[in-house]
Design a protein around this motif. Structure first.
Motif, PDB file in Angstrom:
ATOM      1  N   ASP A 272      26.950 -52.481  33.810  1.00 20.74           N
ATOM      2  CA  ASP A 272      27.168 -53.317  34.994  1.00 20.74           C
ATOM      3  C   ASP A 272      25.925 -54.131  35.328  1.00 20.74           C
ATOM      4  O   ASP A 272      25.932 -54.925  36.272  1.00 20.74           O
ATOM      5  N   ASN A 275      19.399 -56.537  31.501  1.00 17.79           N
ATOM      6  CA  ASN A 275      18.056 -57.090  31.691  1.00 17.79           C
ATOM      7  C   ASN A 275      17.913 -58.380  30.894  1.00 17.79           C
ATOM      8  O   ASN A 275      17.838 -58.343  29.670  1.00 17.79           O
ATOM      9  N   HIS A 299      19.216 -57.706  40.482  1.00 17.67           N
ATOM     10  CA  HIS A 299      19.114 -56.473  41.264  1.00 17.67           C
ATOM     11  C   HIS A 299      17.686 -56.193  41.737  1.00 17.67           C
ATOM     12  O   HIS A 299      17.387 -55.098  42.225  1.00 17.67           O
TER      13      HIS A 299
ATOM     14  N   GLY C 109      28.548 -50.187  40.938  1.00 16.35           N
ATOM     15  CA  GLY C 109      29.223 -49.995  39.657  1.00 16.35           C
ATOM     16  C   GLY C 109      30.683 -49.612  39.777  1.00 16.35           C
ATOM     17  O   GLY C 109      31.410 -49.641  38.782  1.00 16.35           O
ATOM     18  N   TYR C 145      26.571 -42.983  38.865  1.00 18.30           N
ATOM     19  CA  TYR C 145      26.516 -44.166  39.729  1.00 18.30           C
ATOM     20  C   TYR C 145      25.516 -43.909  40.849  1.00 18.30           C
ATOM     21  O   TYR C 145      24.879 -42.856  40.894  1.00 18.30           O
ATOM     22  N   PHE C 146      25.358 -44.848  41.746  1.00 23.39           N
ATOM     23  CA  PHE C 146      24.554 -44.583  42.936  1.00 23.39           C
ATOM     24  C   PHE C 146      25.003 -45.496  44.056  1.00 23.39           C
ATOM     25  O   PHE C 146      25.785 -46.427  43.834  1.00 23.39           O
ATOM     26  N   GLN C 258      25.275 -45.708  29.369  1.00 25.30           N
ATOM     27  CA  GLN C 258      24.565 -46.726  30.139  1.00 25.30           C
ATOM     28  C   GLN C 258      25.455 -47.130  31.301  1.00 25.30           C
ATOM     29  O   GLN C 258      26.645 -47.419  31.107  1.00 25.30           O
ATOM     30  N   ASP C 259      24.893 -47.112  32.496  1.00 23.65           N
ATOM     31  CA  ASP C 259      25.622 -47.546  33.697  1.00 23.65           C
ATOM     32  C   ASP C 259      26.944 -46.801  33.868  1.00 23.65           C
ATOM     33  O   ASP C 259      27.963 -47.390  34.263  1.00 23.65           O
ATOM     34  N   GLU C 261      28.935 -45.669  31.695  1.00 25.14           N
ATOM     35  CA  GLU C 261      29.864 -45.831  30.574  1.00 25.14           C
ATOM     36  C   GLU C 261      29.278 -45.177  29.326  1.00 25.14           C
ATOM     37  O   GLU C 261      28.153 -45.505  28.928  1.00 25.14           O
ATOM     38  N   ASN C 275      13.785 -48.758  28.894  1.00 23.79           N
ATOM     39  CA  ASN C 275      13.483 -49.639  30.025  1.00 23.79           C
ATOM     40  C   ASN C 275      14.571 -49.514  31.080  1.00 23.79           C
ATOM     41  O   ASN C 275      15.688 -49.981  30.873  1.00 23.79           O
ATOM     42  N   GLY C 277      15.873 -50.670  34.443  1.00 20.29           N
ATOM     43  CA  GLY C 277      15.738 -51.731  35.437  1.00 20.29           C
ATOM     44  C   GLY C 277      16.439 -51.365  36.730  1.00 20.29           C
ATOM     45  O   GLY C 277      17.330 -50.506  36.753  1.00 20.29           O
ATOM     46  N   PRO C 278      16.044 -52.014  37.831  1.00 22.75           N
ATOM     47  CA  PRO C 278      16.760 -51.829  39.087  1.00 22.75           C
ATOM     48  C   PRO C 278      18.264 -52.028  38.884  1.00 22.75           C
ATOM     49  O   PRO C 278      18.689 -53.029  38.294  1.00 22.75           O
ATOM     50  N   GLY C 279      19.051 -51.050  39.322  1.00 20.39           N
ATOM     51  CA  GLY C 279      20.500 -51.125  39.182  1.00 20.39           C
ATOM     52  C   GLY C 279      21.041 -50.418  37.955  1.00 20.39           C
ATOM     53  O   GLY C 279      22.234 -50.147  37.868  1.00 20.39           O
ATOM     54  N   GLN C 280      20.175 -50.085  36.982  1.00 20.94           N
ATOM     55  CA  GLN C 280      20.661 -49.493  35.730  1.00 20.94           C
ATOM     56  C   GLN C 280      20.646 -47.972  35.764  1.00 20.94           C
ATOM     57  O   GLN C 280      19.903 -47.355  36.515  1.00 20.94           O
ATOM     58  N   ARG C 281      21.492 -47.379  34.926  1.00 24.18           N
ATOM     59  CA  ARG C 281      21.437 -45.941  34.664  1.00 24.18           C
ATOM     60  C   ARG C 281      21.504 -45.725  33.158  1.00 24.18           C
ATOM     61  O   ARG C 281      22.289 -46.385  32.472  1.00 24.18           O
TER      62      ARG C 281
END
Lengths: 325, 325, 325
Positions: A272, A275, A299, C109, C145-146, C258-259, C261, C275, C277-281
């Motif tokens: 979702d 980068n 984000h 997400g 998720y968050f 990732q995210d 999924e 890496n 990033g903000p918003g990622q899992r």
């Protein structure tokens, strides 16, 4: 000396040269553009070549209805006009330099002859003010590319010298199934005291405005879709400084291509947030699952403000996918 | 107080300690290195072990013909000497500390005994000035690794305490087909008023010089190739601050390994830019399709300048692939 | 005016509004939390719905035994309480706003109805101070998720308004095999002169403290494991500014999702640094190969310090995997 830049005993005038603001008397007052960037550029046909014309100029460009930058740009647009060609095409692009300094154009990601690569002082003498240089190449690839200045790039691309370059494949089966296509081309700006400085990743030069396709939210375009439709969203790292984690609301997308190259089906993945670094392109497919306004945005929330201010729920690197039943 | 750092009422001396510049009288004047870093280090053979010797010192290091840093480094080189071993080797590395402060060495990415991991104060008492510590491990992996200080890392690795660690696989079929191999090891520097500060991702500490294998463009090495040859290019995030989007001109490369681990063939992908973060390694194969000078460079253009200045078309994180017919 | 921020003639009060510190008299003195964040939140069951209650408040939060921030947070915790539900669940979440400003909650997400998406001023009128808003959705996905504020996000999420949202799949075979599970949720803080400012990616606002699950090393939790066990480590980019290259010592991990999924098995890869990033899992599986203390940490070493100071071998974004025989 830009405000905020750290002056030390040994900082040279040369070090400061590239960071200076665009001066008001460098702006071409005859170009008054309130329009959209990334507009299709029509070629002429000459001896089997598609011939395009780009002119680099300094002009005022509205990133918001009431906020303009002093931009360096092509054909009075930021991003410059969209060059959309087809795999196999023979291409000529005449670039005329009306800037107050030399420039070049690099065709990012393309396979072409070295002297057409546009790397200033490496593969060519930069195009001097008033001069025209003709780039020529055959489009042997397909996918999402872009073009940008490759001379004093820290300054010139930051000020707006970039545009989209899209190559449609010969084989239509290579085009991923989609109903809607949207380019999301990123940029960062630094406006201070009414002057436009090139945004750079250093003290005194961090950006305070951010644009998608040349506009800051809420002036960014809205993509209209219907439930069930597929959007092919093409993120382009045409900016100079940050890697932007681009997020889409309303459920995951599938990443299907990177830097113009299709991902093998075995390597595709859902996410979702992706980068998008300077120089990169990511093609993703997002399905409109439910009606409503779904956001695309960076984000890093500072990048969804305009000079720190949020307007109508955001700013900068934000746009809306507006899905109806 | 470094210029530019923001002093507040509560900033402690401890906070400033790690940010201070290398002082001229800490520099070992007997080490005068104008040479190249990342030079092969020959082991001695002792009882079935390959034994290497590293010495950490403070010395002047030329990143450009007329610009030197006061570096912390191994064996008078930045990067430190290249340790190239073979899967299955039994390894000993004696590290002697001639720095004015304690240090350790971490073998980034390796599977080894915990007390050999080099995490200062976590897995070992730091090596005090004047002391020698012997690290030992068996090379059970293969691929691209690196070593670096893991004590006051924000300061010590920023000042140059890192080097390449390459492990060739037992099975030669695991080596990807290539004609030329090039390591692209990244670093960031902060030079102000003639002093070298550790570059850090904070106000007053952002870097203004950038090196590949210890040199800034145009002093970086040039890779000679012939048309049709394959280059195995190994990006190494040996730097401390930025994720660098590393771009190669002249057409896409294929990403074949990450962090020393081969990507499964189903997961390999093509790209023209790869985000190399601190600690990461990416192996890519780039084919020399056409003759000429093709650039490898970071696509954050501030990182291809030297103290904001471009020389011969760039600076910092830039190098040339020079392809002849 | 925060110290360090660059004041220019045209900087508006509006620009400064979002950057101001939390004021001491805004802090709710009745909430004195020395505990852990990310604690399980129990729902009540009402008419087939799992009903959760979140309350946004301003309170002091200890990120280290002797260092507190003035946080915006949910239920007196940073991160807010963990909402762990199951695929197929019908969910209601009542959010009560006790902040001195409006807010919303975005379920990052998730596929849900647009009016439940929480994008302030885009999909809903922000929740005013004193008001309660009920979000409702069916959990049609599973994975990591968050949730976080989506109003004045640059300010509110920076101050702590985020929490974990985990959806267990209906089909247990979808859960990757593991012995231990650890969430690694990232955050950045700016404390100056005893005040807590929202950390932002701009001059005067860069962070000087960094937390995993609301604590800075050495106050971060330690994960206990036995040799041979598998840890499912779930990195969450709940921070606002940096892409953090998260590294694990002791050998590579495998990236499996990732995210939220799952990565297809053909697209999974090994790495030792990812890496985030903000918003990622990113979900990764790390095997405890050898006994000892193995670090998880950001590989930007400034992010493993506390206000530039290293304590017991590090700080900030660092934690220990403690493996016994």
């Amino acid at each position: 000396m830009p405000p905020g830049m750290i002056m030390t005993r040994t900082l040279s005038g040369e070090s400061m040269r590239d960071m200076r603001a665009v001066l008001p008397d460098e702006v071409n007052k005859n170009i008054t553009v309130q329009g959209q960037g990334d507009q299709p550029l029509e070629p002429t046909l000459e001896n089997g070549y598609k011939v395009f014309h780009l002119e680099a100029n300094v002009f005022k460009w509205n990133i918001l209805p009431n906020k303009s930058v002093d931009a360096y740009g092509f054909n009075g647009q930021v991003p410059g006009p969209r060059i959309r060609i087809k795999e196999g095409d023979h291409i000529k692009i005449n670039v005329t330099n009306h800037l107050p300094e030399p420039t070049t154009v690099h065709w990012h990601g393309l396979i072409l002859d070295n002297e057409m690569d546009g790397a200033g002082e490496i593969t060519q003498r930069p195009i001097q003010p008033g001069e025209t240089f003709t780039y020529t190449f055959d489009a042997v690839q397909s996918g999402m590319y872009f073009y940008h200045s490759h001379y004093a790039t820290d300054r010139q691309q930051s000020l707006g010298l970039y545009g989209m370059l899209m190559i449609d494949p010969k084989d239509k089966n290579q085009v991923p199934e989609h109903d809607v296509e949207a380019v999301v081309s990123l940029q960062e700006w630094l406006i201070r005291d009414g002057l436009t400085f090139p945004a750079m990743s250093m003290e005194g030069a961090f950006p305070n405005y951010f644009t998608i396709n040349g506009k800051s939210f809420p002036a960014t375009e809205t993509i209209k879709m219907k439930v069930g439709q597929k959007a092919l969203i093409r993120f382009v790292g045409s900016n100079n400084n940050f890697i932007h984690p681009m997020h889409i609301h309303g459920g995951p997308f599938e990443v299907i291509a990177q830097d113009g190259e299709p991902l093998p089906s075995s390597a595709r993945y859902k996410a979702d947030t992706v980068n998008v670094g300077p120089g990169q392109r990511f093609d993703v497919i997002w399905i409109a699952r439910k009606p409503g306004k779904w956001l695309i945005h960076c984000h890093i929330p500072h990048h969804t403000t305009n000079d720190n201010v949020e307007v109508q729920g955001g700013g900068g690197l934000m746009m809306i996918l507006d899905v109806s039943e």
